[in-house]
Design a protein around this motif. Structure first.
Motif, PDB file in Angstrom:
ATOM      1  N   SER A 155      36.000  21.378  38.819  1.00 24.86           N
ATOM      2  CA  SER A 155      35.921  20.149  39.612  1.00 24.86           C
ATOM      3  C   SER A 155      37.202  19.819  40.375  1.00 24.86           C
ATOM      4  O   SER A 155      37.161  19.466  41.541  1.00 24.86           O
ATOM      5  N   PHE A 156      38.337  19.892  39.724  1.00 31.30           N
ATOM      6  CA  PHE A 156      39.629  19.690  40.386  1.00 31.30           C
ATOM      7  C   PHE A 156      40.696  20.397  39.565  1.00 31.30           C
ATOM      8  O   PHE A 156      40.506  20.658  38.379  1.00 31.30           O
ATOM      9  N   PRO A 157      41.842  20.721  40.174  1.00 28.77           N
ATOM     10  CA  PRO A 157      42.866  21.465  39.429  1.00 28.77           C
ATOM     11  C   PRO A 157      43.422  20.646  38.274  1.00 28.77           C
ATOM     12  O   PRO A 157      43.501  19.420  38.337  1.00 28.77           O
ATOM     13  N   SER A 158      43.823  21.340  37.231  1.00 27.91           N
ATOM     14  CA  SER A 158      44.537  20.713  36.124  1.00 27.91           C
ATOM     15  C   SER A 158      46.032  20.952  36.303  1.00 27.91           C
ATOM     16  O   SER A 158      46.458  21.643  37.240  1.00 27.91           O
ATOM     17  N   ALA A 159      46.833  20.405  35.401  1.00 28.08           N
ATOM     18  CA  ALA A 159      48.279  20.664  35.460  1.00 28.08           C
ATOM     19  C   ALA A 159      48.579  22.132  35.184  1.00 28.08           C
ATOM     20  O   ALA A 159      49.638  22.640  35.569  1.00 28.08           O
ATOM     21  N   GLU A 160      47.647  22.829  34.537  1.00 21.51           N
ATOM     22  CA  GLU A 160      47.877  24.218  34.146  1.00 21.51           C
ATOM     23  C   GLU A 160      47.161  25.228  35.038  1.00 21.51           C
ATOM     24  O   GLU A 160      47.509  26.405  35.028  1.00 21.51           O
ATOM     25  N   SER A 161      46.137  24.801  35.780  1.00 26.58           N
ATOM     26  CA  SER A 161      45.301  25.789  36.442  1.00 26.58           C
ATOM     27  C   SER A 161      44.766  25.301  37.779  1.00 26.58           C
ATOM     28  O   SER A 161      44.399  24.135  37.938  1.00 26.58           O
ATOM     29  N   ALA A 162      44.680  26.237  38.712  1.00 21.10           N
ATOM     30  CA  ALA A 162      43.924  26.016  39.938  1.00 21.10           C
ATOM     31  C   ALA A 162      42.439  26.004  39.611  1.00 21.10           C
ATOM     32  O   ALA A 162      42.014  26.302  38.484  1.00 21.10           O
ATOM     33  N   CYS A 163      41.628  25.673  40.606  1.00 16.98           N
ATOM     34  CA  CYS A 163      40.181  25.723  40.424  1.00 16.98           C
ATOM     35  C   CYS A 163      39.684  27.168  40.498  1.00 16.98           C
ATOM     36  O   CYS A 163      40.448  28.103  40.688  1.00 16.98           O
ATOM     37  N   SER A 164      38.386  27.317  40.386  1.00 17.71           N
ATOM     38  CA  SER A 164      37.754  28.622  40.182  1.00 17.71           C
ATOM     39  C   SER A 164      38.172  29.684  41.191  1.00 17.71           C
ATOM     40  O   SER A 164      38.037  29.500  42.400  1.00 17.71           O
ATOM     41  N   SER A 165      38.639  30.809  40.666  1.00 22.16           N
ATOM     42  CA  SER A 165      38.969  31.973  41.472  1.00 22.16           C
ATOM     43  C   SER A 165      39.243  33.141  40.529  1.00 22.16           C
ATOM     44  O   SER A 165      40.013  33.003  39.576  1.00 22.16           O
ATOM     45  N   TYR A 166      38.610  34.282  40.815  1.00 21.59           N
ATOM     46  CA  TYR A 166      38.676  35.419  39.899  1.00 21.59           C
ATOM     47  C   TYR A 166      38.789  36.705  40.711  1.00 21.59           C
ATOM     48  O   TYR A 166      37.967  36.961  41.599  1.00 21.59           O
ATOM     49  N   LEU A 167      39.791  37.493  40.416  1.00 18.47           N
ATOM     50  CA  LEU A 167      40.049  38.739  41.132  1.00 18.47           C
ATOM     51  C   LEU A 167      39.468  39.909  40.343  1.00 18.47           C
ATOM     52  O   LEU A 167      39.792  40.092  39.163  1.00 18.47           O
ATOM     53  N   VAL A 168      38.603  40.681  40.989  1.00 17.42           N
ATOM     54  CA  VAL A 168      37.985  41.846  40.349  1.00 17.42           C
ATOM     55  C   VAL A 168      38.405  43.091  41.129  1.00 17.42           C
ATOM     56  O   VAL A 168      38.248  43.145  42.359  1.00 17.42           O
ATOM     57  N   GLU A 169      38.919  44.087  40.413  1.00 18.33           N
ATOM     58  CA  GLU A 169      39.442  45.293  41.053  1.00 18.33           C
ATOM     59  C   GLU A 169      38.792  46.537  40.457  1.00 18.33           C
ATOM     60  O   GLU A 169      38.556  46.614  39.246  1.00 18.33           O
ATOM     61  N   ALA A 170      38.531  47.501  41.326  1.00 16.49           N
ATOM     62  CA  ALA A 170      38.042  48.814  40.894  1.00 16.49           C
ATOM     63  C   ALA A 170      38.289  49.810  42.017  1.00 16.49           C
ATOM     64  O   ALA A 170      38.070  49.504  43.195  1.00 16.49           O
ATOM     65  N   ASP A 171      38.768  50.984  41.673  1.00 13.29           N
ATOM     66  CA  ASP A 171      39.013  52.057  42.644  1.00 13.29           C
ATOM     67  C   ASP A 171      39.885  51.590  43.806  1.00 13.29           C
ATOM     68  O   ASP A 171      39.690  51.997  44.964  1.00 13.29           O
ATOM     69  N   GLY A 172      40.846  50.714  43.523  1.00 14.41           N
ATOM     70  CA  GLY A 172      41.747  50.230  44.551  1.00 14.41           C
ATOM     71  C   GLY A 172      41.171  49.143  45.438  1.00 14.41           C
ATOM     72  O   GLY A 172      41.848  48.668  46.362  1.00 14.41           O
ATOM     73  N   PHE A 173      39.934  48.734  45.182  1.00 14.59           N
ATOM     74  CA  PHE A 173      39.259  47.686  45.975  1.00 14.59           C
ATOM     75  C   PHE A 173      39.428  46.351  45.273  1.00 14.59           C
ATOM     76  O   PHE A 173      39.222  46.244  44.060  1.00 14.59           O
ATOM     77  N   ARG A 174      39.767  45.303  46.049  1.00 17.25           N
ATOM     78  CA  ARG A 174      39.996  43.973  45.488  1.00 17.25           C
ATOM     79  C   ARG A 174      38.970  42.987  46.036  1.00 17.25           C
ATOM     80  O   ARG A 174      38.937  42.720  47.240  1.00 17.25           O
ATOM     81  N   LEU A 175      38.150  42.469  45.142  1.00 15.14           N
ATOM     82  CA  LEU A 175      37.123  41.481  45.474  1.00 15.14           C
ATOM     83  C   LEU A 175      37.481  40.171  44.796  1.00 15.14           C
ATOM     84  O   LEU A 175      37.686  40.139  43.582  1.00 15.14           O
TER      85      LEU A 175
END
Length: 250
Positions: A11-31
């Protein structure tokens, strides 16, 4: 596959974390899955500003997409090297319009598409880089998608935002890692087709036979330890809370 939690606050950032975001990597590709409030700054801890290969936006609520406006600035107005080539962005119908409206002052109505190559997400199966991608509509007030990524015989399912959903259970079937939202508290909020609580996330993982459950999208006003305990009460597999910077090898 390698999963890095860039941000996991709901819903909104906390003091410790940004909001939703997740980096997935495979074979040098970044999604990148989602780019909510504060995510662009955190992302640069884990990869270069211009090193993404594609972005997937689960839905168009601000806590999942609003830092795309800041990323537009970084790509459109880059001086050294010039304007960036269009980056594939997979999102619901109207993603370009939503981001243009949110920015409110792009040089033209088509400026976003000069640095982002927009693709409309629909239920079904597709390919993004080395990943086989399965997407399904889930239960949320706006058009929203859960996603399953498969690569090298391994699988990751991300719920996005959803209430209880059979489609989510199907996408999470046998997933090696199930990254599932748990924004509500069991016995407190009772709003259908909006968010899951910890117990419901655990029940979804149990029905799906997921091998590991990671709870995410817990807002600052929700006690994460309650949701963790509630999930563990109904799901026998390993379960933990997402944390900024956490890395999972899948």
């Amino acid at each position: 596959m390698k999963l890095t939690v860039v941000g996991c606050s709901g819903s909104f950032p906390s003091a410790e974390s940004a909001c939703s975001s997740y980096l997935v990597e495979a074979d040098g590709f970044r999604l990148l899955l989602d780019m909510g409030n504060g995510a662009l700054g955190e992302l640069q801890r884990h990869c270069g500003l211009y090193d993404l290969d594609a972005i997937f936006l689960s839905h168009l609520h601000a806590d999942h997409c609003i830092d795309m406006c800041a990323y537009f600035v970084a790509r459109y107005y880059r001086y050294d090297g010039g304007r960036c080539a269009p980056l594939p962005v997979h999102g619901p119908e109207g993603t370009e319009h939503r981001l243009t409206t949110a920015y409110a002052d792009t040089p033209s109505a088509s400026s976003m598409s000069e640095v982002f190559d927009f693709h409309t997400v629909k239920p079904g199966t597709s390919e993004i880089g080395p990943f086989t991608v399965h997407t399904e509509r889930v239960a949320h007030p706006v058009e929203a998608y859960a996603i399953r990524l498969e690569h090298g015989g391994r699988s990751l399912t991300y719920s996005g935002d959803t209430g209880v959903s059979e489609a989510l259970d199907e996408l999470a079937q046998g997933a090696d890692l199930f990254l599932c939202e748990a924004a509500f508290t069991d016995g407190k909020e009772n709003i259908p087709d909006l968010h899951l609580n910890g117990r419901e996330a655990g029940e979804s993982a149990a029905r799906a036979g997921a091998r590991r459950l990671v709870l995410t999208h817990v807002p600052p006003w929700t006690d994460p330890q309650i949701n963790l305990a509630d999930a563990r009460a109904v799901y026998d597999g390993p379960v933990e809370l997402a944390a900024p910077g956490a890395v999972y090898e899948i």
